[in-house]
Write a protein that holds these residues in place. Structure first.
Motif, mmCIF file in Angstrom:
data_model
loop_
_atom_site.group_PDB
_atom_site.id
_atom_site.type_symbol
_atom_site.label_atom_id
_atom_site.label_comp_id
_atom_site.label_asym_id
_atom_site.label_seq_id
_atom_site.Cartn_x
_atom_site.Cartn_y
_atom_site.Cartn_z
ATOM 1 N N LEU A 90 0.827 -1.210 0.000
ATOM 2 C CA LEU A 90 0.000 0.000 0.000
ATOM 3 C C LEU A 90 0.860 1.258 0.000
ATOM 4 N N ILE A 91 1.923 1.257 0.795
ATOM 5 C CA ILE A 91 2.801 2.423 0.864
ATOM 6 C C ILE A 91 3.472 2.680 -0.480
ATOM 7 N N ALA A 97 1.853 7.024 -6.726
ATOM 8 C CA ALA A 97 0.809 7.935 -7.200
ATOM 9 C C ALA A 97 1.060 9.370 -6.762
ATOM 10 N N LEU A 98 1.598 9.551 -5.560
ATOM 11 C CA LEU A 98 1.812 10.894 -5.035
ATOM 12 C C LEU A 98 3.015 11.589 -5.674
ATOM 13 N N THR A 99 4.114 10.848 -5.855
ATOM 14 C CA THR A 99 5.331 11.474 -6.383
ATOM 15 C C THR A 99 5.300 11.634 -7.893
ATOM 16 N N GLY A 112 -4.602 12.935 -13.235
ATOM 17 C CA GLY A 112 -5.017 13.315 -11.899
ATOM 18 C C GLY A 112 -4.685 12.202 -10.918
ATOM 19 N N PHE A 113 -4.888 12.479 -9.627
ATOM 20 C CA PHE A 113 -4.494 11.513 -8.603
ATOM 21 C C PHE A 113 -5.209 10.173 -8.760
ATOM 22 N N ILE A 117 -3.569 6.551 -9.293
ATOM 23 C CA ILE A 117 -3.831 5.405 -8.406
ATOM 24 C C ILE A 117 -4.183 4.172 -9.232
ATOM 25 N N GLY A 118 -4.939 4.380 -10.306
ATOM 26 C CA GLY A 118 -5.338 3.253 -11.153
ATOM 27 C C GLY A 118 -4.239 2.760 -12.077
#
Length: 213
Positions: A90-91, A97-99, A112-113, A117-118
């Protein structure tokens, strides 16, 4: 402070520094230098990097099976390894996705975020293969202490394969090598917080086989 806690906070500091440097793009120079200087890995490299998936199925499956056969429930070791594996996965996905850093030879995207994520496998930071390998190395070194050089040599080899295949940057694998044991220590050090809730949930669901000794 106990030795394990000291190691945990030391790793936390290093990971925070690496993450900050990554976000600020301070490691771009060394990343590009390492990537451009390494040859392209061949079949053996691809086969070696694939052992991470095999190890995941083999070790988790074997530990679950042996625990159930032996005592009808999980050992603390198997539960901690499983929780750490899920948490590290998960991390890694969240950080990717964040970086929003593309892999070598891939172009930046304007997703987009939720789109990121997908499609987390498109992004490079950190290396999921390396994080899983270092996580297994940490736990296997605890179970079979005398073989710790073997487990960590394998984890380092996995990190190298990700570089030789040019699917990750140097900072991706360096961060991931530290992330594995950090997650393992986090799960162990916070056991008193999450274990009672886990056991109560298992009891309510009637899944005694997933309880711990």
């Amino acid at each position: 402070m106990k030795p394990r806690e000291g190691i945990f906070w030391t790793l936390t500091g290093f990971l925070a520094l690496l993450l900050t440097a990554q976000v600020l793009n301070l490691l771009a120079g060394i990343n590009e230098s390492v990537d451009s200087s390494l040859p392209k890995g061949g079949l053996f490299t691809s086969l070696l990097t694939g052992t991470v998936g095999i190890a995941t199925v083999l070790y988790l499956g074997a530990f679950f099976f042996l625990d159930v056969v032996k005592s009808g429930r999980l050992s603390r070791f198997t539960l901690n390894l499983t929780v750490a594996f899920v948490l590290s996965t998960l991390i890694v996905a969240l950080l990717k996705a964040l970086t929003d850093f593309p892999r070598p030879e891939e172009a930046p995207v304007g997703w987009g975020f939720l789109e990121r994520i997908g499609n987390v496998s498109y992004f490079s930071f950190p290396s999921g293969h390396t994080a899983r390998a270092s996580l297994f190395a940490y736990f296997l070194s605890k179970r079979w202490k005398k073989l710790w050089p073997l487990w960590w040599s394998w984890a380092l080899a996995i990190a190298l394969t990700r570089l030789l295949l040019h699917v990750h940057w140097f900072s991706d694998v360096l961060f991931a090598l530290l992330l594995g044991p950090w997650v393992g220590l986090l799960v162990e050090l916070t056991e008193g917080l999450w274990l009672p809730g886990y056991r109560e949930t298992i009891r309510r669901l009637g899944l005694g086989v997933l309880d711990v000794e």
